[in-house]
Each structure stands twice: as structure tokens, then as C-alpha cells.
Design an enzyme around this catalytic site. Structure first.
Site, short mmCIF file in Angstrom:
data_model
loop_
_atom_site.label_atom_id
_atom_site.label_comp_id
_atom_site.label_asym_id
_atom_site.label_seq_id
_atom_site.Cartn_x
_atom_site.Cartn_y
_atom_site.Cartn_z
CG LEU A 1 -0.59 -9.21 -1.32
CD1 LEU A 1 0.22 -10.15 -2.21
CD2 LEU A 1 0.34 -8.27 -0.59
CD GLU B 1 -2.35 -6.44 8.31
OE1 GLU B 1 -1.37 -6.62 7.56
OE2 GLU B 1 -2.59 -7.17 9.29
NE ARG C 1 -7.04 -17.35 5.56
CZ ARG C 1 -6.15 -16.56 4.93
NH1 ARG C 1 -5.77 -15.44 5.51
NH2 ARG C 1 -5.66 -16.90 3.78
CB ALA D 1 2.17 -11.79 0.80
CD GLN D 2 4.05 -18.75 2.53
OE1 GLN D 2 3.19 -19.62 2.47
NE2 GLN D 2 5.05 -18.81 3.39
N GLY D 3 0.37 -16.55 -0.73
CA GLY D 3 -0.75 -17.01 -1.56
C GLY D 3 -0.86 -16.28 -2.88
CD GLU E 1 -4.96 -18.20 -1.36
OE1 GLU E 1 -5.34 -17.41 -0.49
OE2 GLU E 1 -3.90 -18.04 -1.99
CG HIS F 1 -2.30 -14.39 8.31
ND1 HIS F 1 -1.00 -14.56 7.89
CD2 HIS F 1 -3.03 -14.25 7.18
CE1 HIS F 1 -0.94 -14.55 6.56
NE2 HIS F 1 -2.16 -14.34 6.10
NE ARG G 1 -6.90 -10.92 5.05
CZ ARG G 1 -6.06 -11.71 4.39
NH1 ARG G 1 -5.95 -11.62 3.08
NH2 ARG G 1 -5.32 -12.59 5.04
CB ALA H 1 -0.94 0.00 1.21
CG HIS I 1 -3.01 -18.45 7.73
ND1 HIS I 1 -2.88 -19.80 7.54
CD2 HIS I 1 -3.08 -17.90 6.49
CE1 HIS I 1 -2.85 -20.05 6.24
NE2 HIS I 1 -2.98 -18.92 5.57
C1 SIN Z 1 -1.85 -17.63 2.44
O1 SIN Z 1 -1.00 -17.69 1.58
O2 SIN Z 1 -2.38 -18.60 2.96
C2 SIN Z 1 -2.23 -16.29 2.95
C3 SIN Z 1 -3.04 -15.58 1.99
C4 SIN Z 1 -3.76 -14.48 2.67
O3 SIN Z 1 -3.63 -14.31 3.88
O4 SIN Z 1 -4.53 -13.79 2.02
#
Ligand code: SIN
Length: 551
Positions: free
Chosen positions: A395, A378, A293, A64-66, A131, A354, A389, A34, A247
């Protein structure tokens, strides 16, 4: 808050300090997605400074992974993305903000590509991941599971190459500067203890979240709620501070931060199992391991309580090993370092804090309740996440609302007062020694353990009352902060923790990420509304309230 002509005591003492001065049209605080988006956009027209407390590769964005959720496939649409976001948000999303997010998101992603971000593709087409709570695959990713670092590096290059933005890394913003109710800059502390007064016609807070309020978190050490705390001190209205998203699958261990084991793994077919090997999400929710989640976290909690164990297991052993290593290089190597082989072994996982849904109340243009002060990412509460969320919307949020903040700054700065030339610093009488470093370290542990034990995934009135008392005792035991980062962070953590506890105690229902064992039902009659917090400028007390019921 260091205020001009107001009665509130200074947060810190500056007496005898050596001050440097800078001046900007726009001062951005924070170097995640951001902040980088806002700074690079604003620099097309304005003189921009960006201050970040670490380096640009130490942000939450970088970890950040996802990926980034957006309706990029011909089978998808912003409408479908909107519906999934609203459903995950448990009745508390701001529909208009969500519409902005899903409609403007795809264009922002295309811009990122134009800037050089190489998203993962096959035969020229984006590879889309799935996801939790998404009705279809729509998560764009880069470097397999290294999306954050790929995107952040591309944006960092934009702001550093050509020097359009004056970048200050390893600089900690102590507090905002105020002049007659308007935000006019910030005071920051450099690595050598030097203080800088940055005068600015506008300030954008993009300082990330506050996962470090809890003992177990996927957030980096620097996620200490600084933006939240300084906005509150400046008089901004805070919203939904009870909503911390946990998470479901953080690596189970004592590290801080702990390794995230991305939800995208479950999107590719990994299972969750209890100690006896049973897939406990089967029969618990129609989407099984890809339930929203908050639902997955609740079921993990149920299993942990039932089996008196600290973790459940993530099982990816049935997936192709070569695919796993190529698609999830970060997780694969991170687990290897910790002695686990993702392809051959069960991985111990447990919930960890998370993403902080609560934040500085903003409209869809990044405007806070304080003139001259903006927030995005955030740190902000735009209302897009409701009470839970949707995965990989954050992101996207940083991109969309970072860019909209720039558009609003262009309007505001075209008519706002000219450059701020001076601000009167309201100095405390005595230089302050602050607190012993051991006291500060122990204080941080107390905050984390108190919040994890008493205000974590499941809450109840008695525990919240104990948490409130513990935090108050800690606060009363501390001297006013001295000028060092560890101490200032502790005070920020404490402020945010107190807000979480007071808001969690007030919300007498269970909704989204907020689970009350003493009020287990969702209560749409009394509680389909936001909670609000601000500082009473006369008494310095925390004022807690609620917004209007949502229609
Ligand atoms: C994840 O990679 O599990 C996290 C993705 C997210 O928190 O939006």
C-alpha cells in the site's frame, strides 16, 4: 496493441463496432491505491480520466488487511525500514527505489490523514502492528484489519466529490493505443458492449496484480494481469515475472478468492501448528512465525509434503478474545461465516498467491520503457521488493510511487506534444466470433491449475516444461478473442502465466519467493540480477533476457 502504421495484427477486431471517443491529458487505468493517488494528484492540473474494470470497492486494495508500513514511531527510522526491506528482498532490491519508498512514505501517510483517513490510535498515538521480517512494530492500520477499505474509501471520495476526475467504472480496458511508438490512450469495453477510444497524452497503468493466474489466491476475481499483458503487447519491458509472492496463511478452502488471514495475527502472537500440534516455525528461524514471508511459506510447504495434508493450523486461542474481535473484525467475521471461531478454534490455512512482484519495468518516477506510458503500484516493477516483498510495503508503494508519477507527469505534460487528436485504428479484416463461453471458463481453470500444480511455491525444470507445453496447447486451441471481458481476461492471464513460466525456468537458483527444487541454493554469482522480458516487434516472439549483475 492497436497500432498506427505498424505491422502487428490487431489484438481484436473492431470492424463494424460502434466507437465513442473521449480525450484526456492523463488516463489512469485502475482504481486501487496507486490509481486513485495518481488520478487525484494529476487532477490538480490536468484533465484526468480513470477507468476501472469493476467498481472502486472491488479492488485488491479494498481487501488489504494488514496495513501500511512506515517509520512513524520515534523509535523507528527510514534507515531501519530500508534495512528490513533490503534483507527481506533477498539481494535483489533496487536500493535507490527502496530509499525513496522509506523516506517519502511517512509524508504520504500524513497526507492520507489530512484527507480524512482515520488510522487506529490510542491516546492520540498511532497503534503500530508487527508483521513478518520487520525488526519493529511499524504497520499503521485502520478499522483494525480493514485498512484497505478505509484508505480506498477516503481516496475514492477525493476523486468523486467535486468530479475532478472523470470516473468510468465497470469499463474494461482492452488494449493501449499506440502512435509511432508512443502510448496515446486506450480502447475500452463498456457493460453494454460499447467501445470507447480514449485518446490521452499519457496513460498510467495501475491495474493491480495477477493472483488469478493461480487456482488459489487471496486476490479478487479481477486480478487478471491486464496491465501486465497490455503493457507487454505495447512493447514495454517486463521484469522479474517469475516472482509471485504466496501468502502463508490464506484460509484453506475451495473459494475464489480465498479469505486472507492476516499476518498481523502472527504479529500479535498467533502460532502456526502442524497436525500434531507442534509449532514448526520454532527452531526453523530465529523470528519463528514472524520470519520473512518466503521462509514461512517454504516451511509450510515442507510440512504439507511431510504430512501429506493440504493445510497447517493458525492458533490464536491463547489471545484475548475481546482483543481479537476488536483488532481483527474482518478476519473474525469472515471466519465465522465459514464456520470457524478465531477465538476458540484452530484455523486451517495454506499458502495462496497474494502479490505479484513481477511487473512493468519502471524507474522511480513511474516511467516505463514506452514513451507516454507510466505504471505504478502492483502493475509496476520499481525494484523495491527484490525477490520477496516485505509485508505491508505494497500500500505504501502505491501511495509513494503514485504521487511520484504525478510529479513526473507534471514535468512531461508541460513539454510533451499537445493533445492527441486522432489515432488510426488498424482493423482486422473479419469480425471475430471468439471462443465458446465454456471453452473460456475451462481455459481459465486450466491456467489456474497448471500454474498451481507446476509453477507454484516449489518449481523444477520438468514441471515448468510441462506447464509451458500445457499453456502453449491451450493457446493454440483458442481462436482470437472476441469482444467480451471473460475472453480478454483469459488471454491476459495466459500471457502472464507464460511469462512466469519462461522466467521461472530460466532462473536456475532459489531466491526469495522463487524456490527451485532442482537448484535449491541461492546463486549470487550468476543470478544476482533481474530477469527481463519483452515482445519482439518483428516476430511477435517473447524475448527473455537478464539485466546487469547487481553490485
Ligand atoms: C496481511 O495482512 O497479511 C497482508 C499484508 C501484506 O500483504 O502486505
Amino acid at each position: 496493441m492497436i497500432d498506427h502504421g505498424q505491422s502487428a495484427a490487431s489484438f481484436i477486431s473492431l470492424r463494424g463496432a460502434d466507437l465513442r471517443y473521449s480525450s484526456y491529458d492523463v488516463l489512469v487505468v485502475g482504481g486501487g491505491i496507486a490509481g486513485l493517488t495518481a488520478a487525484s494528484g494529476a487532477a490538480h492540473r490536468w484533465n484526468v480520466g480513470l477507468i476501472t474494470k469493476g467498481t472502486l470497492d472491488q479492488t485488491t486494495t479494498f481487501l488489504a488487511q494488514g496495513g501500511i508500513a512506515a517509520a512513524m514511531s520515534p523509535h523507528d527510522s527510514p534507515e531501519l525500514h530500508l534495512n528490513d526491506t533490503l534483507e527481506a528482498g533477498a539481494g535483489l532490491c533496487d536500493d535507490e527505489a527502496v530509499r525513496v519508498l522509506v523516506e517519502e512514505g511517512p509524508a504520504r501517510l500524513l497526507e492520507l490523514e489530512r484527507l480524512g483517513t482515520r488510522f487506529d490510535k490510542r491516546d492520540g498515538k498511532l497503534i503500530l502492528g508487527k508483521e513478518g521480517a520487520h525488526s519493529m512494530a511499524r504497520v499503521v492500520h485502520a478499522g483494525g484489519d480493514a485498512t484497505g477499505s478505509v484508505v480506498a474509501s477516503a481516496l475514492a471520495e477525493v476523486i468523486t466529490v467535486g468530479g475532478r476526475v472523470e470516473l468510468h467504472e465497470n469499463e474494461f480496458v482492452v488494449d493501449l493505443l499506440m502512435d509511432a511508438g508512443r502510448c496515446v490512450g486506450a480502447l475500452s469495453l463498456g457493460e453494454q458492449g460499447e467501445l470507447t477510444v480514449s485518446l490521452a497524452r499519457s496513460v498510467v497503468l495501475a491495474c493491480g496484480g495477477a493472483g488469478q493466474v493461480f487456482a488459489h489466491t487471496t486476490n479478487p476475481l479481477m486480478a487478471t494481469g491486464d496491465g501486465h499483458a497490455m503493457a507487454y503487447r505495447a512493447g514495454a519491458v517486463m521484469r522479474d515475472m517469475e516472482f509471485m509472492q504466496f501468502h502463508p496463511t490464506a484460509f484453506y478452502g475451495a473459494e475464489n478468492p480465498t479469505l486472507l488471514v492476516t499476518e498481523a495475527l502472527r504479529g500479535e502472537g498467533a502460532y502456526l501448528r502442524d497436525d500434531s500440534g507442534e509449532r514448526f516455525m520454532v527452531g526453523s528461524h530465529p523470528r519463528e512465525e514472524l520470519a520473512p514471508r518466503d521462509v514461512v511459506v517454504r516451511h509450510i510447504r515442507r510440512i504439507l509434503d511431510r504430512d501429506k495434508t493440504g493445510h497447517v493450523w493458525l492458533d490464536a486461542r491463547h489471545l484475548d478474545a475481546q482483543f481479537l474481535q476488536e483488532r481483527f473484525p474482518t478476519v473474525y467475521s469472515g471466519l465465522k461465516k465459514r464456520g470457524y471461531d478465531l477465538c476458540e478454534e484452530l484455523i486451517p490455512v495454506a499458502p495462496a498467491s497474494h502479490y505479484f512482484i513481477g511487473g512493468v519495468l519502471t524507474d522511480t518516477w513511474g516511467r516505463t520503457s514506452v514513451p507516454g506510458l507510466y505504471a505504478c503500484g502492483e502493475t509496476a516493477s520499481t525494484g523495491i521488493h527484490g525477490a520477496n516483498r516485505l509485508a505491508s510495503n505494497s500500500l505504501l508503494e502505491g501511495l509513494v510511487f503514485g504521487e511520484r508519477t504525478v510529479r513526473e507527469l507534471n514535468r512531461y505534460l508541460a513539454v510533451a506534444d499537445p493533445a492527441v487528436r486522432k489515432v488510426k485504428l488498424d482493423l482486422a479484416d473479419e469480425p471475430r466470433e471468439g471462443n465458446d463461453p465454456t471453452v473460456v471458463t475451462e481455459g481459465r481453470v486450466t491456467v489456474g491449475e497448471t500454474m498451481s500444480d507446476l509453477c507454484g511455491v516449489v518449481r523444477n525444470r520438468d514441471d515448468l516444461e510441462k506447464a509451458r507445453q500445457t499453456l502453449d496447447v491451450l493457446q493454440a486451441s483458442l481462436a482470437a478473442p472476441g469482444l467480451n471481458v471473460a475472453e480478454l481476461e483469459l488471454f491476459n492471464l495466459l500471457t502472464v502465466a507464460q511469462h512466469m513460466v519462461v522466467a521461472a525456468a530460466r532462473r536456475e537458483e532459489s531466491r526469495g519467493v522463487h524456490l527451485r527444487s532442482d537448484f535449491p541454493e541461492r546463486d549470487d554469482v550468476d543470478w544476482r540480477r533481474h530477469s527481463l522480458i519483452h515482445r519482439d516487434p518483428m516476430t511477435d516472439e517473447v524475448v527473455v533476457g537478464t539485466g546487469a549483475p547487481k553490485g
